[in-house]
Design an enzyme around this catalytic site. Structure first.
Site, PDB file in Angstrom:
ATOM      1  N   ASP A   1     -44.426  68.175 -25.510  1.00 41.85           N
ATOM      2  CA  ASP A   1     -43.632  69.140 -24.742  1.00 41.85           C
ATOM      3  C   ASP A   1     -42.447  68.424 -24.090  1.00 41.85           C
ATOM      4  OD1 ASP A   1     -45.115  67.796 -22.864  1.00 41.85           O
ATOM      5  OD2 ASP A   1     -45.856  69.586 -21.833  1.00 41.85           O
ATOM      6  N   SER A   2     -42.363  67.104 -24.274  1.00 43.91           N
ATOM      7  CA  SER A   2     -41.151  66.365 -23.895  1.00 43.91           C
ATOM      8  C   SER A   2     -39.952  66.923 -24.659  1.00 43.91           C
ATOM      9  CB  SER A   2     -41.319  64.873 -24.176  1.00 43.91           C
ATOM     10  OG  SER A   2     -41.763  64.654 -25.503  1.00 43.91           O
TER      11      SER A   2
ATOM     12  N   ASP B   1     -48.535  69.426 -28.441  1.00 47.02           N
ATOM     13  CA  ASP B   1     -48.862  69.624 -27.024  1.00 47.02           C
ATOM     14  C   ASP B   1     -49.094  71.093 -26.714  1.00 47.02           C
ATOM     15  OD1 ASP B   1     -49.079  67.343 -25.482  1.00 47.02           O
ATOM     16  OD2 ASP B   1     -46.914  67.147 -25.186  1.00 47.02           O
TER      17      ASP B   1
ATOM     18  N   LYS C   1     -52.961  68.620 -27.722  1.00 46.69           N
ATOM     19  CA  LYS C   1     -53.116  67.712 -26.583  1.00 46.69           C
ATOM     20  C   LYS C   1     -53.058  68.527 -25.295  1.00 46.69           C
ATOM     21  CE  LYS C   1     -49.838  64.543 -25.442  1.00 46.69           C
ATOM     22  NZ  LYS C   1     -49.380  64.992 -24.101  1.00 46.69           N
TER      23      LYS C   1
ATOM     24  N   GLU D   1     -53.254  68.122 -20.909  1.00 49.84           N
ATOM     25  CA  GLU D   1     -53.140  67.172 -19.808  1.00 49.84           C
ATOM     26  C   GLU D   1     -54.238  67.389 -18.778  1.00 49.84           C
ATOM     27  OE1 GLU D   1     -49.272  66.940 -18.019  1.00 49.84           O
ATOM     28  OE2 GLU D   1     -48.259  66.626 -19.946  1.00 49.84           O
TER      29      GLU D   1
ATOM     30  N   GLU E   1     -51.141  57.552 -19.771  1.00 44.61           N
ATOM     31  CA  GLU E   1     -49.726  57.342 -19.421  1.00 44.61           C
ATOM     32  C   GLU E   1     -49.582  56.791 -18.011  1.00 44.61           C
ATOM     33  OE1 GLU E   1     -47.119  60.650 -20.198  1.00 44.61           O
ATOM     34  OE2 GLU E   1     -45.421  59.669 -19.201  1.00 44.61           O
TER      35      GLU E   1
HETATM   36  O1  KIV Z   1     -44.762  65.154 -24.386  1.00 44.28           O
HETATM   37  C1  KIV Z   1     -44.809  63.967 -24.723  1.00 44.28           C
HETATM   38  O2  KIV Z   1     -43.912  63.476 -25.397  1.00 44.28           O
HETATM   39  C2  KIV Z   1     -45.974  63.179 -24.311  1.00 44.28           C
HETATM   40  C3  KIV Z   1     -45.986  61.688 -24.361  1.00 44.28           C
HETATM   41  C4  KIV Z   1     -47.357  61.142 -24.359  1.00 44.28           C
HETATM   42  C5  KIV Z   1     -45.152  60.958 -25.289  1.00 44.28           C
HETATM   43  O3  KIV Z   1     -46.909  63.763 -23.884  1.00 44.28           O
END
Ligand code: KIV
Length: 288
Positions: free
Chosen positions: A53-54, A92, A122, A124, A189
């Site tokens: 999500d970056s 993400d 993924k 968080e 992270e």
């Molecule tokens: O969103 C992202 O890019 C991440 C990092 C771990 C690179 O979660």
């Protein structure tokens, strides 16, 4: 090599990554958000490709990951899916799509697999109940602990986590709980390397670090950071491998100069009528 020749596909899977951990062979991971960059990253032999999500900051111009929507993640993951043959593809789950209730989270995660071709999602934070629910729904899960970009307001900024003995112990406990819940991999992270080393040694599943030192089972960075395609100061853990922003500015400025000086296009970059067509057309013009 013919353009039609199939590309080499020694497909990376979670068991392959687990084997790499056991063999002590570091895992190389990167983000990508579109077809051309994903294709380059995959062909370069990266093991795990994350549509993070970056993308909110890297390609959409948001100032955090918080505004990123599920539709945006689906759109970009589809483009990346079309490019990737070998790497394991993880997407993400954006902020707000797995926080309200578990049934909705399962539905949203399933869309990333079913409609966009991700092989895992993924999430968080320490969420063992949700992770377990997703795994039971046949959705492989990557956990993300330590510095949590979606928790930027709670953390009061992008700050290194786990700096005290208690905080370090809490991260280890969370990592073990997520592993027990069935996650296939952990991204860790922004933690001191001593914490990352202990977590990595304590887990059977691979631990991929970002700003977590050398002792993890692998490393992940944001593609646009290593290529210098970002417009904010880089974090301490980012290493620049190229300055594509400078190269792109030079290329674009050269193109504009050539256009303004009528150096572009050249003869070889232009099309011509055949001699026959030219004569006929010239004759027709004279008759008019
Ligand atoms: O969103 C992202 O890019 C991440 C990092 C771990 C690179 O979660």
């Amino acid at each position: 090599m013919s353009l039609l020749a199939p590309r080499e596909t020694d497909k990376v899977t979670f068991p392959v990554l687990a084997g790499k951990k056991r063999a002590g062979s570091p895992i190389a991971a990167l983000t990508a958000y579109d077809y051309p960059t994903a294709r380059i990253v995959d062909e370069a032999g990266i093991d795990l490709l994350l549509v993070g999500d970056s993308l909110g900051m890297a390609v959409l111009g948001y100032d955090s990951t918080l505004p990123v929507t599920l539709e945006e993640m689906l759109h970009h993951t589809r483009a990346v899916r079309r490019a990737v043959r070998r790497a394991l593809l993880v997407a993400d789950m954006p902020f707000g799509t797995y926080h309200a209730d578990e049934a909705e989270a399962v539905r949203n995660a399933a869309r990333l697999l079913k409609e966009a071709g991700a092989e895992a999602v993924k999430i968080e934070g320490p969420r063992p109940a949700l992770a377990n629910r997703l795994v039971e729904a046949e959705i492989p899960v990557v956990a993300h602990l330590g510095l949590l970009p979606q928790g930027v307001h709670r953390m009061g900024g992008y700050k290194v986590q786990g700096r005290t003995a208690d905080a370090a112990e809490a991260i280890l406990a969370d990592a073990l709980a997520m592993e027990a819940a069935g996650v296939a991999l952990l991204v860790l992270e922004g933690v001191p390397q001593e914490v990352a080393r202990r977590v990595t040694a304590s887990l059977r599943v691979p631990v991929i670090g970002i700003g977590a030192g050398l002792q993890c089972d692998g490393q992940i960075l944001v593609l646009h950071d290593i290529l210098n395609l970002t417009f904010t100061p880089a974090a301490r853990f980012v290493r620049r491998y190229a300055d594509l922003a400078a190269q792109m500015r030079d290329a674009v400025a050269s193109y504009a100069d050539d256009v303004r000086a009528r150096r572009f296009p050249a003869e070889s970059e232009s099309y011509h009528l055949s001699e026959e067509a030219r004569l006929l057309w010239d004759g027709a013009a004279k008759e008019r």
